[in-house]
Design a protein around this motif. Structure first.
Motif, PDB file in Angstrom:
ATOM      1  N   GLU A   1      -6.518   2.012  -0.598  1.00 35.60           N
ATOM      2  CA  GLU A   1      -7.658   2.076   0.136  1.00 35.60           C
ATOM      3  C   GLU A   1      -8.665   0.853  -0.874  1.00 35.60           C
ATOM      4  N   THR A   2      -9.743   0.695  -0.143  1.00 34.32           N
ATOM      5  CA  THR A   2     -10.791  -0.373  -0.705  1.00 34.32           C
ATOM      6  C   THR A   2     -11.424   0.069  -1.986  1.00 34.32           C
ATOM      7  N   ASN A   3     -11.286   1.508  -2.075  1.00 35.92           N
ATOM      8  CA  ASN A   3     -12.145   2.043  -3.157  1.00 35.92           C
ATOM      9  C   ASN A   3     -11.585   2.033  -4.443  1.00 35.92           C
TER      10      ASN A   3
ATOM     11  N   HIS B   1      -6.949  -2.264  -5.433  1.00 30.00           N
ATOM     12  CA  HIS B   1      -6.967  -3.049  -4.395  1.00 30.00           C
ATOM     13  C   HIS B   1      -7.876  -4.344  -4.386  1.00 30.00           C
ATOM     14  N   VAL B   2      -8.962  -4.215  -5.332  1.00 34.24           N
ATOM     15  CA  VAL B   2      -9.939  -5.033  -5.732  1.00 34.24           C
ATOM     16  C   VAL B   2      -9.459  -6.250  -6.684  1.00 34.24           C
TER      17      VAL B   2
ATOM     18  N   THR C   1      -3.361  -4.630   7.635  1.00 39.47           N
ATOM     19  CA  THR C   1      -2.906  -4.285   6.467  1.00 39.47           C
ATOM     20  C   THR C   1      -3.180  -2.642   6.612  1.00 39.47           C
ATOM     21  N   LEU C   2      -2.118  -2.034   6.210  1.00 40.99           N
ATOM     22  CA  LEU C   2      -2.420  -0.538   6.249  1.00 40.99           C
ATOM     23  C   LEU C   2      -2.936  -0.098   4.866  1.00 40.99           C
ATOM     24  N   LEU C   3      -4.050   0.684   4.829  1.00 43.65           N
ATOM     25  CA  LEU C   3      -4.827   0.909   3.813  1.00 43.65           C
ATOM     26  C   LEU C   3      -4.424   2.602   3.613  1.00 43.65           C
ATOM     27  N   LEU C   4      -3.317   2.735   2.656  1.00 39.83           N
ATOM     28  CA  LEU C   4      -3.088   4.026   2.305  1.00 39.83           C
ATOM     29  C   LEU C   4      -3.981   5.018   1.249  1.00 39.83           C
ATOM     30  N   PRO C   5      -4.173   5.977   1.332  1.00 42.84           N
ATOM     31  CA  PRO C   5      -5.027   6.832   0.283  1.00 42.84           C
ATOM     32  C   PRO C   5      -4.460   7.039  -0.748  1.00 42.84           C
TER      33      PRO C   5
ATOM     34  N   GLU D   1       6.192   5.304   2.005  1.00 43.73           N
ATOM     35  CA  GLU D   1       6.555   4.478   3.112  1.00 43.73           C
ATOM     36  C   GLU D   1       7.401   3.371   2.726  1.00 43.73           C
TER      37      GLU D   1
END
Lengths: 299, 249
Positions: B119-121, B125-126, B148-152, B160
């Motif tokens: 996820e973006t948080n 990711h960053v 793009t799948l964002l997985l927590p 996956e």
């Protein structure tokens, strides 16, 4: 003296009941004001055309919430398509067709299903439903809107079954007897008399079920892939999507207070609130109208 | 990196209740500018201090001293049955921006590529966005492809990738299990393909790895020095490993 005291207690009890009645209105209003207070600045932070654009990537300033709104709609719609027919039919079976002993087994089992934590359903989704759908439909990934819909349907079914079944049970037996005495078959009695008589209760059940699916977070976050793709066709059901609830849940924890991103997340909350409000208004309108018609038939 | 700092502070305070450490997040820039303004004892940073920042600090009478306290490596992973076993950074960037969307374009099977991301948080990711997708070019404004799948969670990505032969994902080296295939990565086309291991990361050969720094004002003394020594001790470095980073010793 004694009479006076009873009177006094009665007053307190009445007051308490009134208070708890009003408190629900108060809480809804407080939540609404809070949401509006935190969310409406988003309209000033971000131009409205950008807010309803099709790209969501908040850490780089893309605040398009359209894919999220449509994502929630796709999943909710899919879940309703699963849960409504399945739930009502199950309720009809339990209330009207199943023998007594089966009823007594099925009802508690359905209610047990309602108590399943959504995170457990999420696990089930990741480990069983998603690989199954990927293999069956030959999809690139099993983490799709459909997976979310099926599991959310599973969450809504117990609510729908349980309340519809109560509604069906409340239909007086004289209706069924009258219908059978007129020579209608059992099937005709169920579809022509019992179910229409219980319609408002069944509609209420459907609305509560749908309400649960719009607000459900954990399961969709785990199984829908969370890719903010704008759904444009029927195929969207077989692709990953991102819902409003999952977005709020996964991003709220890290966002800086009072930043544009923060305001937009609350704005999404407002949109979500409006959705459930709309569902409730539609529900109360329909059920009010149905009661009138039923009364007309009965008189 | 704020997680690591918080864990260290928490653990250290439980051993030394007389010490109070307060940790503030906000990114490496925040930390370094606080050090320049002399409002903190130690600044954590996941990037090297810039020469102009050192100059600014010196002007304020602050002399930044650098310590490498941990390393961070990101492994790029695919399903074990995927015949691809090495990629260049450019190819990974093209996959995640959507330029490449079938494994056959990379010499693999004719399968669609399913892109997985945190996820973006997530700091990972960053970091992945800046160093892999934009190849370290700060003027580049490219972002992840929308599908793009964002997985927590890291576990979600591993699950996956383990199940799905179409998938590609990335994760901190500490989270990777042996049920997925780790790719060897070359920094440039024609360069050597390197697998991420403790060795290659510590030798700075692996492309997607970085040092995690702590900057102090001058050589630290007394309790600040003790804290820093503890972070670099085996106890402190064990926490580094627990959080999925690479210990420096």
């Amino acid at each position: 003296m004694i009479a006076k005291r009873t009177n006094f207690f009665e007053k307190i009890i009445t007051l308490m009941i009134q208070l708890s009645g009003f408190s629900s209105i108060l809480f809804v209003l407080l939540i609404l004001f809070f949401l509006l207070g935190e969310g409406s600045p988003a309209l000033f932070d971000i131009p409205i055309s950008e807010l309803f654009s099709d790209r969501w990537y908040p850490i780089e300033g893309y605040y398009g919430i359209l894919p999220l709104i449509l994502g929630s709609l796709v999943v909710t719609l899919g879940a309703s398509l699963v849960a409504v027919p399945f739930g009502i039919l199950t309720a009809v079976f339990i209330a009207e067709i199943a023998p007594k002993w089966l009823q007594e087994i099925m009802k508690p089992l359905v209610e047990l299903l309602a108590g399943l934590p959504s995170v457990v359903l999420g696990f089930l989704g990741i480990l069983v439903v998603s690989p199954f759908l990927r293999d069956t439909f030959n999809l690139p990934t099993g983490l799709t809107a459909l997976t979310g819909s099926l599991l959310l349907g599973g969450i809504a079914i117990p609510t729908i079954v349980s309340i519809s079944e109560d509604a069906l049970n409340n239909v007086p037996d004289t209706y069924r007897h009258g219908s059978l005495a007129l020579g209608l078959t059992r099937w005709q009695t169920i579809w022509g008399v019992t179910v229409p008589a219980a319609k408002s209760g069944i509609l209420m059940a459907v609305m509560l079920g749908v309400g649960r699916t719009i607000g459900e977070t954990m399961t969709v976050m785990m199984v829908t892939g969370n890719a903010p793709i704008l759904p444009t066709s029927f195929n969207a059901l077989f692709m990953p999507i991102r819902t409003m609830t999952a977005t709020i849940a996964s991003e709220m924890g890290e966002v800086a207070t009072n930043s544009p991103h923060y305001h937009v997340l609350f704005f999404i909350g407002i949109v979500l609130f409006l959705f459930t409000l709309a569902v409730n208004i539609v529900a109360s309108n329909i059920s009010a109208r149905k009661i009138k018609r039923a009364e007309r038939i009965l008189s | 990196m704020v997680n690591l700092a918080l864990y260290w502070a928490e653990r250290y305070q439980s051993i030394h209740p007389e010490i109070r450490i307060s940790v503030t997040g906000g990114g490496s820039g925040t930390g370094i500018s606080s050090l320049i303004n002399n409002t903190v004892d130690l600044a954590n940073a996941s990037r090297k201090i810039k020469p102009e920042e050192i100059a600014k600090a010196n002007k304020n009478g602050v002399e930044p001293i650098e310590y490498v306290v941990a390393r961070d490596a990101i492994a790029v992973i695919v399903h074990p049955d995927n015949p691809i076993d090495k990629l260049t950074l450019q190819e990974i960037s093209d996959i995640y921006t959507g330029k490449i969307s079938n494994w056959s374009e990379l010499g693999g099977e004719n399968r669609p590529i399913v892109r997985l991301s945190r996820e973006t948080n997530s700091g990972t990711h960053v970091y992945f966005l800046e160093e892999v997708i934009r190849l370290g070019n700060s003027d580049d404004k490219t972002i992840f492809s929308a599908n793009t799948l964002l997985l927590p969670s890291s576990e979600g990505i591993i699950a996956e990738v383990r199940e799905n032969p179409n998938a590609i994902g990335y994760d901190g080296l500490g989270y990777v299990t042996d049920e997925v295939k780790v790719l060897a990565i070359a920094k440039k086309t024609g360069g050597d393909y390197i697998f991420p291991t403790l060795q290659t990361v510590n030798d700075n050969l692996y492309a997607i790895s970085r040092n995690l720094f702590i900057y102090a004002n001058g050589t630290p003394k007394t309790f600040v020095k003790e804290y820093l020594d503890w972070m670099l001790s085996s106890d402190g470095q064990k926490i580094v490993e627990e959080l999925g980073f690479i210990p420096v010793r």
